[in-house]
Design a protein around this motif. Structure first.
Motif, PDB file in Angstrom:
ATOM      1  N   LEU A 241       0.819  -1.220   0.000  1.00 18.53           N
ATOM      2  CA  LEU A 241       0.000   0.000   0.000  1.00 18.53           C
ATOM      3  C   LEU A 241       0.845   1.259   0.000  1.00 18.53           C
ATOM      4  O   LEU A 241       1.933   1.291   0.573  1.00 18.53           O
ATOM      5  N   ASP A 242       0.289   2.288  -0.616  1.00 13.15           N
ATOM      6  CA  ASP A 242       0.839   3.624  -0.506  1.00 13.15           C
ATOM      7  C   ASP A 242       0.819   4.005   0.981  1.00 13.15           C
ATOM      8  O   ASP A 242      -0.227   3.923   1.630  1.00 13.15           O
TER       9      ASP A 242
ATOM     10  N   LYS B 278      -2.039   5.912   2.487  1.00 15.75           N
ATOM     11  CA  LYS B 278      -3.390   5.347   2.498  1.00 15.75           C
ATOM     12  C   LYS B 278      -3.562   4.487   3.757  1.00 15.75           C
ATOM     13  O   LYS B 278      -2.657   3.737   4.119  1.00 15.75           O
TER      14      LYS B 278
ATOM     15  N   ALA C 244      -5.270   1.495   6.059  1.00 12.92           N
ATOM     16  CA  ALA C 244      -5.967   0.207   5.977  1.00 12.92           C
ATOM     17  C   ALA C 244      -5.532  -0.683   7.133  1.00 12.92           C
ATOM     18  O   ALA C 244      -4.444  -0.499   7.690  1.00 12.92           O
TER      19      ALA C 244
ATOM     20  N   THR D  25     -10.924  -0.504   5.318  1.00  9.53           N
ATOM     21  CA  THR D  25     -10.283   0.448   4.411  1.00  9.53           C
ATOM     22  C   THR D  25     -11.108   1.732   4.320  1.00  9.53           C
ATOM     23  O   THR D  25     -12.306   1.711   4.588  1.00  9.53           O
TER      24      THR D  25
ATOM     25  N   ASP E   3     -10.391   3.981   1.439  1.00  8.93           N
ATOM     26  CA  ASP E   3     -10.397   4.312   0.017  1.00  8.93           C
ATOM     27  C   ASP E   3     -10.932   3.116  -0.798  1.00  8.93           C
ATOM     28  O   ASP E   3     -10.545   1.971  -0.559  1.00  8.93           O
TER      29      ASP E   3
ATOM     30  N   GLN F 109     -10.420   2.263  -3.915  1.00  7.76           N
ATOM     31  CA  GLN F 109      -9.409   1.595  -4.736  1.00  7.76           C
ATOM     32  C   GLN F 109      -8.525   0.704  -3.865  1.00  7.76           C
ATOM     33  O   GLN F 109      -8.168  -0.410  -4.249  1.00  7.76           O
ATOM     34  N   VAL F 110      -8.194   1.187  -2.650  1.00  5.46           N
ATOM     35  CA  VAL F 110      -7.384   0.391  -1.709  1.00  5.46           C
ATOM     36  C   VAL F 110      -8.149  -0.867  -1.311  1.00  5.46           C
ATOM     37  O   VAL F 110      -7.582  -1.951  -1.181  1.00  5.46           O
TER      38      VAL F 110
END
Ligand SMILES: [Zn+2]
Ligand SMILES: [Zn+2]
Length: 397
Positions: free
Chosen positions: A222-223, A226, A228, A256, A258, A260-261
């Motif tokens: 993961l970025d 972001k 999670a 989560t 986001d 997209q995440v």
């Protein structure tokens, strides 16, 4: 209908809240709670709408020609034994309003009373949703499947919030809560004598590798900006010391913010679990349960709510958190805003010592009343603007 002063109404709401707190009921079993809500609304001349659901209450105030704004309160309690020692503590062993939904019910009843008083001037319709089964995360879907959201143009609601002053309102546009997913995995190998692993395929060795590899999703894929959480919360395998078992099991949850995440974690999870199983020459049976999406507050409506609420309450910036609320399911259907209202307590929800101050009830009632009227007015002017656009377009033709 008896007219109550604001002080009388507040006292009535406090008594009602204490009653709901004393007699909490679990998700899908809110039978007495449902009966009491109906009794109070009926006593105030508010008609109850038909439903196929056994619990939960739906009612209406106002007029059909105009927009419809829904107001939602959840009504269920939790399987927790109360230890607060308050004088209106739960009288039902092992069940407690430890999430403060009793304060939500009383607040929405208060809002309903105030709106009923102004019914003749309402520029549209108010739909009251006393929602069952928030805690098992299926109540909102039951309400939607029952058709209760049909014709609704916007929806609002609130959750009481610990560690904030009583009656302070936390507001934030966009995503404020986590999406919730659940997984269950059974690793299927071949059982054998512990002294002869070469004759079997060991699911326990694979289980250890799976746990480690899954932890790399958040830390390595993961970025870092972001948020999670991937938590494995329950593991079982084997039942004695000299047998390598046939299967091993683990389950857990993904939270989560986001969208997209959320997709990325699921894809990576399936890939890792299958590939690690393959490396250990065993089979992975994966069940993935997609839960509630994130609470995602409509930016335009949030600004309206913020403006209106600032006229009667202190406002703070709500911080997003990865807990979930099935209010999010309504927001997939209609634009909505879900805020926090401070409960003055220091103990977080879902704790046997959780408390919420009665002082939030009148703010909750006012929140529903004022914002319902404001939203109806805004939606109405928007509606009539587009109607007059159409009319002038028609005239030009
Ligand atoms: Zn809860
Ligand atoms: Zn709750």
């Amino acid at each position: 209908m008896v007219e109550l002063t604001k002080e009388d109404l507040e006292q009535r709401l406090i008594r009602l809240r204490h009653h709901f707190h004393e007699y909490p009921e679990l998700a899908n079993h809110e039978v007495k709670t449902t009966a009491t809500i109906k009794e109070v609304l009926t006593g105030w001349g508010i008609p109850i709408l038909p439903t196929h659901l056994k619990t939960g209450v739906f009612a209406e105030i106002g007029h059909a020609n105009g927009p419809t704004v829904a107001l939602r309160a959840d009504i269920d309690a939790l399987p927790i034994t109360e230890t607060t020692g308050v004088d209106f503590a739960s009288k039902i062993p092992g069940v407690m309003h430890a999430c403060g939904h009793d304060t939500h019910i009383a607040s929405l009843l208060g809002g309903a009373y105030l709106l009923k008083q102004k019914e003749a001037q309402l520029p549209g319709k108010i739909k009251l949703i006393f929602q069952l089964a928030e805690e098992d995360k299926e109540g909102a879907l039951q309400v939607i499947n029952d058709g209760q959201l049909n014709g609704v143009d916007a929806i609002i609601g609130f959750h009481n919030a610990s560690n904030h002053p009583v009656g302070a309102v936390g507001i934030r546009a966009g995503i404020t809560s986590g999406a919730i997913d659940k997984f269950k995995v059974t690793l299927v190998g071949v059982g054998t004598h512990a002294s002869a692993p070469q004759n079997g395929r060991d699911p326990i060795a694979a289980l250890g590798a799976e746990i480690n590899a899954i932890q790399s999703i958040v830390s390595r894929n993961l970025d870092p900006f972001k948020a999670a959480v991937v938590s494995i919360t329950h593991v079982t395998a084997g039942n004695t010391w000299n047998v390598l078992p046939q299967t091993a099991f683990f389950e857990g949850t993904v939270r989560t913010a986001d969208k997209q995440v959320r997709r990325q974690i699921k894809a990576r999870f399936l890939e890792i679990v299958n590939q690690v199983a393959k490396a250990y020459d065993i089979k992975a049976e994966i069940d993935w349960y997609a839960g509630d999406p994130s609470v995602d507050n409509d930016p335009r409506l949030t600004e309206i709510i913020r403006d209106e609420t600032s006229k009667f309450a202190e406002i703070y910036d709500q911080q997003p958190a990865l807990g979930s609320d099935d209010f999010a399911c309504y927001q997939e259907k209609v634009p909505g805003v879900y805020v926090n209202i401070g409960n003055g307590g220091k103990v977080s929800p879902h704790n046997p010592n959780f408390t919420a101050d009665d002082g939030l009830l009148i703010t909750g009632a006012t929140f529903f009343e004022r914002n319902a009227i404001r939203l109806l007015t805004e939606l109405n002017s928007k509606g009539s603007a587009s109607r007059s656009d159409n009319e002038s377009a028609a005239q030009q033709v």
